[in-house]
Scaffold this active site. Structure first.
Site, mmCIF file in Angstrom:
data_model
loop_
_atom_site.group_PDB
_atom_site.id
_atom_site.type_symbol
_atom_site.label_atom_id
_atom_site.label_comp_id
_atom_site.label_asym_id
_atom_site.label_seq_id
_atom_site.Cartn_x
_atom_site.Cartn_y
_atom_site.Cartn_z
ATOM 1 N N ASP A 168 0.662 -1.195 0.176
ATOM 2 C CA ASP A 168 0.130 0.259 -0.150
ATOM 3 C C ASP A 168 0.851 1.075 0.145
ATOM 4 O OD1 ASP A 168 0.913 0.184 2.580
ATOM 5 O OD2 ASP A 168 -1.300 -0.291 3.581
ATOM 6 N N SER A 169 0.196 2.446 -0.289
ATOM 7 C CA SER A 169 1.133 3.513 -0.607
ATOM 8 C C SER A 169 1.605 4.452 0.777
ATOM 9 C CB SER A 169 0.230 4.549 -1.124
ATOM 10 O OG SER A 169 -0.721 5.054 -0.596
ATOM 11 N N GLY A 170 0.970 3.896 1.961
ATOM 12 C CA GLY A 170 1.228 4.616 3.384
ATOM 13 C C GLY A 170 0.443 5.527 3.694
ATOM 14 N N GLY A 171 -0.485 6.080 2.538
ATOM 15 C CA GLY A 171 -1.157 7.080 2.992
ATOM 16 C C GLY A 171 -2.223 6.918 4.282
ATOM 17 N N ASP A 178 -2.589 8.150 -2.115
ATOM 18 C CA ASP A 178 -4.022 8.737 -1.866
ATOM 19 C C ASP A 178 -3.960 9.217 -0.596
ATOM 20 O OD1 ASP A 178 -3.951 6.244 -0.656
ATOM 21 O OD2 ASP A 178 -6.194 6.350 -0.642
ATOM 22 N N GLN A 208 -11.500 7.188 -4.340
ATOM 23 C CA GLN A 208 -12.126 7.912 -3.212
ATOM 24 C C GLN A 208 -13.209 8.539 -3.598
ATOM 25 O OE1 GLN A 208 -10.822 7.197 -0.356
ATOM 26 N NE2 GLN A 208 -9.011 6.386 -0.443
ATOM 27 N N CYS A 263 -10.803 -29.645 8.307
ATOM 28 C CA CYS A 263 -9.818 -28.301 7.811
ATOM 29 C C CYS A 263 -8.425 -29.144 7.867
ATOM 30 C CB CYS A 263 -9.655 -27.571 8.721
ATOM 31 S SG CYS A 263 -8.621 -26.303 8.737
ATOM 32 N N GLY A 281 -11.000 3.908 1.204
ATOM 33 C CA GLY A 281 -11.955 4.531 1.772
ATOM 34 C C GLY A 281 -13.185 4.036 2.464
ATOM 35 N N CYS A 335 -5.151 -27.485 8.253
ATOM 36 C CA CYS A 335 -4.281 -26.863 8.869
ATOM 37 C C CYS A 335 -3.864 -27.580 9.961
ATOM 38 C CB CYS A 335 -4.788 -25.508 9.381
ATOM 39 S SG CYS A 335 -5.657 -25.560 10.682
ATOM 40 N N ASP A 349 -7.949 -7.586 1.199
ATOM 41 C CA ASP A 349 -6.993 -7.461 2.014
ATOM 42 C C ASP A 349 -7.528 -7.197 3.432
ATOM 43 O OD1 ASP A 349 -5.335 -4.993 3.628
ATOM 44 O OD2 ASP A 349 -6.407 -4.438 1.692
#
Length: 359
Positions: A92-95, A146, A189, A302, A216, A304, A264
């Site tokens: 991600d951009s860090g915004g 963003d 956005q 499952c 957003g 796992c 995510d």
């Protein structure tokens, strides 16, 4: 090296399943990306994350630029080598983190100046610097910088924020170094205003990003309003659509049915560390005393390690005493559950079946 591409293999109503081809391998969609914020998915070995069925994971620009720094990771061969993960990575951009973690921040046309939440050092994060950091990390999929609009926001506040994100998207796109197999996604956005989200999508489509993210949302507006303004129909049919930060199973199913391809969220890992397991029968709070003598697994079918090798009683014991193994096993189970959910969703799309399950 393979070019970055997205091929839709099956479509049922608005839901799509397909393959994203990248420099680091293929991503089956719809896809769920485990969050590896600081270069690790908490309580998991990278190879264990791969064993759950994950094709891609997410890293965080903000945290990695602070520790150990993008330059150091680049010097050590890039994030894939640094953390021993051979599959795709989206950063991600860090915004969002700048807005949420840094109390002393100032937003200008240039970017965001802020103080580190670790030691107070001052930084300036711009579209150009964010894109450079992600390039240094070697991200398979880079996100445009963003502003994540605060919620709630008035129409005018949301419009001003969206327009700033659009201008920053232009600068992010110009700074992006195009290479075969790598991609940059623009971020839509507009808060909860459908008109603004449609305009944001139109503006970013002109920049011809390799994919588009819907940002957003899942910030307190509720599922009904989120689905109302999701607006993936505004985005190109032939490019991946990524709904950021959304991870509740019911939200994933609802968004896939509306045409979203990627997700995510920290929910499976954070919940696992806190003793909550996702199962097809509902959530299980393993701390509850009723599991203290329960010899059954979390889910009998499952595959796992938590379910194949240990009882609910043992997991209850580990979590109650705070043992690291408890967090590891619960996280492993939850990530397996989420990948199984995505596999089931892909299967239903291929068969042309309605999603008749809720978890």
């Amino acid at each position: 090296m393979s070019k970055f591409s997205f091929n839709i293999n099956h479509q049922y109503k608005k839901a799509r399943s397909g393959i994203i081809t990248t420099a680091h391998g293929n991503i089956r969609t719809p896809a769920f990306m485990p969050v590896g914020t600081r270069g690790t998915v908490k309580a998991m070995l990278p190879e264990s994350v791969a064993e759950t069925g994950a094709d891609i994971l997410l890293g965080n620009t903000y945290h990695l630029m602070l520790q150990p720094s993008a330059e150091r990771i680049a010097k050590l061969g890039g994030l894939h080598k640094f953390m021993n993960w051979g599959k795709p990575i989206l950063t991600d951009s860090g915004g969002f983190q700048v807005m949420s973690l840094s109390k002393l921040r100032k937003i200008t046309e240039e970017g965001v100046s802020f103080n580190s939440h670790i030691n107070g050092d001052k930084y300036l994060l711009t579209p150009e610097r964010s894109t450079e950091i992600q390039h240094l990390l070697g991200s398979t999929i880079t996100m445009a910088f963003d502003e994540c609009t605060p919620y709630p926001a008035t129409f005018e506040e949301a419009k001003t924020s969206m327009q700033l994100t659009t201008r920053w998207a232009h600068r992010s796109r110009e700074a992006f170094v195009k290479r075969d197999g790598y991609a940059q996604f623009g971020i839509i956005q507009g808060s909860t205003y459908e008109e603004l989200r449609e305009q944001s999508a139109k503006d970013l489509i002109e920049l011809d990003f390799e994919g588009y993210a819907i940002g957003g949302l899942a910030v307190g507006e509720g599922q009904e309003l989120m689905f109302k303004v999701l607006a993936p129909d505004f985005l190109p049919q032939n490019k991946p659509r990524y709904l950021m930060g959304v991870g509740k199973p019911a939200d994933i199913i609802g968004a896939v049915s509306r045409g979203v391809d990627m997700f995510d969220c920290v929910i499976p890992t954070r919940s696992g560390r806190n003793g909550q397991a996702f199962t097809k029968y509902g959530t299980v709070n393993i701390r509850n005393s009723k599991y203290a003598e329960d010899n059954d697994p979390l889910e009998a079918d499952c595959l796992c390690p938590a379910c194949q090798n240990y009882s609910k009683a043992y997991l209850h014991h580990l979590v109650r005493i705070g043992e690291i193994l408890g967090a590891m096993l619960m996280t492993w189970h939850n990530l397996t559950y989420f990948q199984n959910l995505m596999s089931r969703i892909r299967e239903y799309i291929a068969l042309g079946k309605d999603f008749d399950f809720t978890t």
